[in-house]
Design a protein around this motif. Structure first.
Motif, PDB file in Angstrom:
ATOM      1  N   PHE A  38     -10.569 -11.592   5.660  1.00 25.64           N
ATOM      2  CA  PHE A  38      -9.922 -12.379   6.711  1.00 25.64           C
ATOM      3  C   PHE A  38      -8.479 -11.911   6.827  1.00 25.64           C
ATOM      4  CE2 PHE A  38      -7.241 -16.174   7.591  1.00 25.64           C
ATOM      5  CZ  PHE A  38      -7.675 -16.436   8.879  1.00 25.64           C
ATOM      6  N   ARG A  39      -8.051 -11.594   8.031  1.00 23.49           N
ATOM      7  CA  ARG A  39      -6.689 -11.104   8.266  1.00 23.49           C
ATOM      8  C   ARG A  39      -5.955 -12.081   9.166  1.00 23.49           C
ATOM      9  NH1 ARG A  39      -6.755  -5.552   6.976  1.00 23.49           N
ATOM     10  NH2 ARG A  39      -8.889  -4.784   6.588  1.00 23.49           N
ATOM     11  N   GLN A  40      -4.700 -12.345   8.838  1.00 22.24           N
ATOM     12  CA  GLN A  40      -3.931 -13.302   9.637  1.00 22.24           C
ATOM     13  C   GLN A  40      -2.442 -12.988   9.557  1.00 22.24           C
ATOM     14  OE1 GLN A  40      -3.782 -17.549   8.416  1.00 22.24           O
ATOM     15  NE2 GLN A  40      -4.699 -17.959  10.423  1.00 22.24           N
ATOM     16  N   ALA A  41      -1.762 -13.146  10.690  1.00 21.30           N
ATOM     17  CA  ALA A  41      -0.315 -12.917  10.738  1.00 21.30           C
ATOM     18  C   ALA A  41       0.406 -14.032   9.996  1.00 21.30           C
ATOM     19  CB  ALA A  41       0.156 -12.842  12.186  1.00 21.30           C
ATOM     20  N   ARG A  42       1.281 -13.658   9.088  1.00 18.73           N
ATOM     21  CA  ARG A  42       2.079 -14.618   8.330  1.00 18.73           C
ATOM     22  C   ARG A  42       3.545 -14.186   8.349  1.00 18.73           C
ATOM     23  NH1 ARG A  42      -1.056 -18.154   4.894  1.00 18.73           N
ATOM     24  NH2 ARG A  42      -3.106 -18.232   5.894  1.00 18.73           N
ATOM     25  N   SER A  43       4.421 -15.133   8.017  1.00 18.21           N
ATOM     26  CA  SER A  43       5.857 -14.862   7.974  1.00 18.21           C
ATOM     27  C   SER A  43       6.262 -14.428   6.575  1.00 18.21           C
ATOM     28  CB  SER A  43       6.655 -16.106   8.372  1.00 18.21           C
ATOM     29  OG  SER A  43       6.337 -16.500   9.689  1.00 18.21           O
ATOM     30  N   GLY A  44       6.947 -13.290   6.493  1.00 13.80           N
ATOM     31  CA  GLY A  44       7.359 -12.762   5.205  1.00 13.80           C
ATOM     32  C   GLY A  44       8.855 -12.802   5.006  1.00 13.80           C
ATOM     33  N   LEU A  97       1.237  -4.745  -3.384  1.00 13.63           N
ATOM     34  CA  LEU A  97       1.439  -3.320  -3.604  1.00 13.63           C
ATOM     35  C   LEU A  97       2.171  -2.671  -2.433  1.00 13.63           C
ATOM     36  CD1 LEU A  97      -1.993  -2.300  -5.198  1.00 13.63           C
ATOM     37  CD2 LEU A  97       0.235  -2.443  -6.339  1.00 13.63           C
ATOM     38  N   LYS A  98       1.935  -3.174  -1.228  1.00 15.99           N
ATOM     39  CA  LYS A  98       2.593  -2.640  -0.035  1.00 15.99           C
ATOM     40  C   LYS A  98       4.040  -3.114   0.091  1.00 15.99           C
ATOM     41  CE  LYS A  98       0.344  -2.724   3.859  1.00 15.99           C
ATOM     42  NZ  LYS A  98      -0.447  -3.309   4.981  1.00 15.99           N
ATOM     43  N   GLY A  99       4.434  -4.073  -0.722  1.00 13.37           N
ATOM     44  CA  GLY A  99       5.800  -4.572  -0.677  1.00 13.37           C
ATOM     45  C   GLY A  99       6.012  -5.691   0.311  1.00 13.37           C
ATOM     46  N   GLU A 100       4.925  -6.219   0.885  1.00 13.56           N
ATOM     47  CA  GLU A 100       5.030  -7.319   1.844  1.00 13.56           C
ATOM     48  C   GLU A 100       5.075  -8.673   1.145  1.00 13.56           C
ATOM     49  OE1 GLU A 100       2.413  -5.192   5.391  1.00 13.56           O
ATOM     50  OE2 GLU A 100       1.412  -6.307   3.783  1.00 13.56           O
TER      51      GLU A 100
END
Length: 199
Positions: A38-44, A97-100
């Motif tokens: 499941f993929r979803q836009a979140r605030s980082g 791992l991607k730094g997000e």
């Protein structure tokens, strides 16, 4: 130091994580079908948007008009198990791992919530969001939105490597006893924007 800690801990855990990830992916495929993730836009960090990944926990059941049913009706027994054990969160290690994301930090919330934060609550975005956090080990979804966001800001002001280690151990304890997964009177926590609009 925090970033190095995240990467080293994940690499050390990979031999154990790979079989678990593979098994869960297979079970999600069997129980819920595709897609498994499941993929979803979140605030980082700094409120910037990123795509968070999790194991899927809901079905695609639709009404007679072809619209998806409410989340509460699509959350399956298997999905509840994944959530109660936090196994659905494991793919977020890729975001780390991607730094997000980081292993520990305020949980990344929906981008829809950004306009509704107070100036103080918006400070939660001064650090990378986490797979787990101070709010998660102090009530998780069973506490109010105000308390949850206050705990997030407390973490921003008090973060340290030792606090992160403490939170990780407390998280493992919470998962084992499945404590605070859902609000007491509902299956899924109310959206923050709906909560603010209803005040």
């Amino acid at each position: 130091m925090k970033r190095l800690f995240d990467i080293v801990l994940i690499i050390v855990a990979l031999p154990l994580l790979f079989p678990v990830l593979g098994l869960i992916a297979l079970l999600v495929k069997v129980n819920l079908g595709s897609p498994v993730i499941f993929r979803q836009a979140r605030s980082g960090l700094n409120g910037e948007t990123f795509e968070m990944v999790k194991f899927r926990t809901m079905s695609d059941v639709k009404d007679e008009q072809g619209n998806l049913l409410q989340d509460e009706l699509r959350l399956t027994k298997f999905g509840r198990f994944l959530r109660s054990t936090s196994l659905d969160e494991l793919p977020e290690l890729w975001n780390v791992l991607k730094g997000e994301m980081s292993l520990v930090g305020p949980r990344p919330l929906l981008t829809d919530y950004l306009p509704f934060y107070s100036e103080e609550q918006r400070r939660r975005h001064e650090v990378r969001p986490g797979v787990t956090g101070w709010a998660q080990v102090n009530g998780r979804n069973a506490i109010s939105w105000e308390d949850r966001l206050t705990l997030d800001v407390w973490y921003v002001d008090n973060q340290s490597l030792w606090l992160d280690i403490k939170i990780i151990f407390l998280t493992l304890k919470k998962i084992l006893v499945r404590e605070g997964v859902s609000p007491q009177d509902q299956e899924i926590m109310q959206r923050f924007d709906d909560y603010i609009k209803g005040k």
